[in-house]
Design a protein around this motif. Sequence first.
Motif, mmCIF file in Angstrom:
data_model
loop_
_atom_site.group_PDB
_atom_site.id
_atom_site.type_symbol
_atom_site.label_atom_id
_atom_site.label_comp_id
_atom_site.label_asym_id
_atom_site.label_seq_id
_atom_site.Cartn_x
_atom_site.Cartn_y
_atom_site.Cartn_z
ATOM 1 N N LYS A 105 3.228 2.611 30.052
ATOM 2 C CA LYS A 105 3.973 1.437 29.605
ATOM 3 C C LYS A 105 5.301 1.818 28.960
ATOM 4 N N ASP A 106 5.298 2.905 28.192
ATOM 5 C CA ASP A 106 6.482 3.281 27.436
ATOM 6 C C ASP A 106 7.452 4.147 28.232
ATOM 7 N N PHE A 107 6.918 5.065 29.054
ATOM 8 C CA PHE A 107 7.760 6.060 29.710
ATOM 9 C C PHE A 107 7.856 5.893 31.221
ATOM 10 N N GLY A 108 7.181 4.900 31.788
ATOM 11 C CA GLY A 108 7.187 4.748 33.245
ATOM 12 C C GLY A 108 6.268 5.766 33.894
ATOM 13 N N MET A 109 6.707 6.339 35.025
ATOM 14 C CA MET A 109 5.910 7.351 35.715
ATOM 15 C C MET A 109 6.049 8.688 34.985
ATOM 16 N N VAL A 110 4.942 9.223 34.522
ATOM 17 C CA VAL A 110 4.975 10.492 33.792
ATOM 18 C C VAL A 110 3.883 11.419 34.343
ATOM 19 N N ARG A 111 4.109 12.713 34.126
ATOM 20 C CA ARG A 111 3.114 13.722 34.475
ATOM 21 C C ARG A 111 2.490 14.249 33.191
ATOM 22 N N MET A 112 1.188 14.317 33.145
ATOM 23 C CA MET A 112 0.511 14.735 31.923
ATOM 24 C C MET A 112 -0.573 15.757 32.232
ATOM 25 N N ARG A 113 -0.943 16.484 31.203
ATOM 26 C CA ARG A 113 -2.022 17.468 31.283
ATOM 27 C C ARG A 113 -3.084 17.131 30.242
ATOM 28 N N ALA A 114 -4.295 17.595 30.490
ATOM 29 C CA ALA A 114 -5.376 17.405 29.523
ATOM 30 C C ALA A 114 -6.424 18.486 29.756
ATOM 31 N N PHE A 115 -7.163 18.820 28.706
ATOM 32 C CA PHE A 115 -8.271 19.758 28.859
ATOM 33 C C PHE A 115 -9.300 19.505 27.769
ATOM 34 N N GLY A 116 -10.494 20.066 27.974
ATOM 35 C CA GLY A 116 -11.577 19.896 27.012
ATOM 36 C C GLY A 116 -12.829 20.599 27.479
ATOM 37 N N ILE A 117 -13.976 20.214 26.920
ATOM 38 C CA ILE A 117 -15.260 20.815 27.270
ATOM 39 C C ILE A 117 -16.304 19.716 27.471
ATOM 40 N N TYR A 118 -17.392 20.056 28.153
ATOM 41 C CA TYR A 118 -18.508 19.124 28.320
ATOM 42 C C TYR A 118 -19.796 19.918 28.456
ATOM 43 N N SER A 119 -20.917 19.245 28.329
ATOM 44 C CA SER A 119 -22.226 19.870 28.510
ATOM 45 C C SER A 119 -23.119 18.930 29.307
ATOM 46 N N TYR A 120 -24.035 19.512 30.072
ATOM 47 C CA TYR A 120 -24.927 18.708 30.901
ATOM 48 C C TYR A 120 -26.238 19.454 31.114
ATOM 49 N N SER A 121 -27.205 18.766 31.670
ATOM 50 C CA SER A 121 -28.482 19.390 32.005
ATOM 51 C C SER A 121 -29.002 18.815 33.317
ATOM 52 N N LEU A 122 -29.853 19.571 33.962
ATOM 53 C CA LEU A 122 -30.493 19.130 35.207
ATOM 54 C C LEU A 122 -31.726 18.305 34.838
ATOM 55 N N ALA A 123 -31.808 17.091 35.338
ATOM 56 C CA ALA A 123 -32.901 16.193 34.961
ATOM 57 C C ALA A 123 -33.795 15.820 36.140
ATOM 58 N N ASP A 124 -33.272 15.811 37.351
ATOM 59 C CA ASP A 124 -34.032 15.394 38.531
ATOM 60 C C ASP A 124 -33.953 16.509 39.572
ATOM 61 N N ALA A 125 -34.982 17.350 39.605
ATOM 62 C CA ALA A 125 -34.992 18.501 40.518
ATOM 63 C C ALA A 125 -34.995 18.060 41.973
ATOM 64 N N GLN A 173 -26.467 23.073 29.629
ATOM 65 C CA GLN A 173 -25.394 23.993 29.998
ATOM 66 C C GLN A 173 -24.190 23.652 29.118
ATOM 67 N N LEU A 174 -23.912 24.536 28.157
ATOM 68 C CA LEU A 174 -22.929 24.250 27.110
ATOM 69 C C LEU A 174 -21.561 24.863 27.418
ATOM 70 N N ASP A 175 -20.552 24.350 26.719
ATOM 71 C CA ASP A 175 -19.197 24.906 26.750
ATOM 72 C C ASP A 175 -18.644 25.017 28.172
ATOM 73 N N CYS A 176 -18.898 23.993 28.973
ATOM 74 C CA CYS A 176 -18.309 23.944 30.319
ATOM 75 C C CYS A 176 -16.888 23.392 30.185
ATOM 76 N N LYS A 177 -15.936 24.126 30.682
ATOM 77 C CA LYS A 177 -14.536 23.762 30.473
ATOM 78 C C LYS A 177 -13.990 22.954 31.638
ATOM 79 N N TRP A 178 -13.135 21.984 31.314
ATOM 80 C CA TRP A 178 -12.422 21.229 32.335
ATOM 81 C C TRP A 178 -10.947 21.156 31.930
ATOM 82 N N GLY A 179 -10.087 20.954 32.906
ATOM 83 C CA GLY A 179 -8.667 20.865 32.610
ATOM 84 C C GLY A 179 -7.866 20.576 33.866
#
Length: 338
Positions: free
Chosen positions: A119-139, A103-109
């Motif tokens: 360490k540098d900025f103390g408590m900060v709020r951040m965002r991130a996003f990307g993609i992942y792929s997986y398959s079913l292996a154990d039915a 299962q390709l191009d699965c998006k997360w964010g």
Amino acid sequence: MALMDFIRKQFVDVIQWTEEGDGVLAIRYPMQDLEIQYGAQLTVRESQMAVFVNEGQIADVFGPGLYTLTTRTLPVLTYLKNWDKLFESPFKSDVYFFSTRLQLDCKWGTSNPITIRDKDFGMVRMRAFGIYSYSLADARKFHSEISGTREQYTVADLDGQLRNLVISSMTDLFGESGVPFIDMAANQDELGRQLKSKLEGVFERYGLVLDSFVVQNVSLPEELQKILDTRIGMNMIGDLGRYTQYQVATSIPLAAQNEGGIAGIGAGLGAGLGIGQTMTAAMAQATVATAPAAAPVAASNADEVVATLEKLHGLVAKGILSQAEFDAKKVELLSRLG
């Protein structure tokens, strides 16, 4: 003849699943009011698995291949139903097919910023996003933990759960690593590998295999990003006097747009240049070892140093200067009053 056709339709001779599109992970073969003919053919194609379920209990699991359904090919089902070796009658069983394709191009964010301690900025709020792929292996695991008795289970049904698992693992990883945000942003490939390693066990629990995990972007909120950009600019300039002049120069276009226009620039420009000149003079004094001892500072010069310290302290409050940088300049300026 019509009666014979009706009776014949109650028995299944061929069981197979042809995927009509993408995104289906599990599907139940339509068996309502039907029985499986003893000796029927089961076709499991490449990138598929099939599971026979008897009265809610998983019996036999089949990988790719062509099978003739007999007591020999259905050993667990034979045991559960207490069939003897002579059993040759139609039987009932639920049959589920599973797709093992990638299962390709699965998006997360991060739909909302996550809070981390940096360490540098103390408590900060951040965002991130990307993609992942997986398959079913154990039915067997996937049926027990996820899809159950549903007629169809899709990638979209699982998407929200997996995305939340990714965000949870990311927050934990940031807290455990202690790696500064700047280092994370500069090493997104390594961050992706660490997250993949952390998530593999979670995916395995559900009968899945995480094939790839990519971090495409890591970012800070806009207001903190501006402070970071300012600090980077200061480091590139490397000289507080030149930095102050740089700040004044960049403020001229903004001041021209405000009420009062260019007329409002004078006071700020003079104050900025005063700071730059004072700091430049202080650094020049430190570098000239052969210069004669300076004369006592006049009262007006003392006032100027105090004013400069107040303005530098304001830069610390805004996060532009560090406390250590301020302390060093403070000692240097106050030494001129002796």
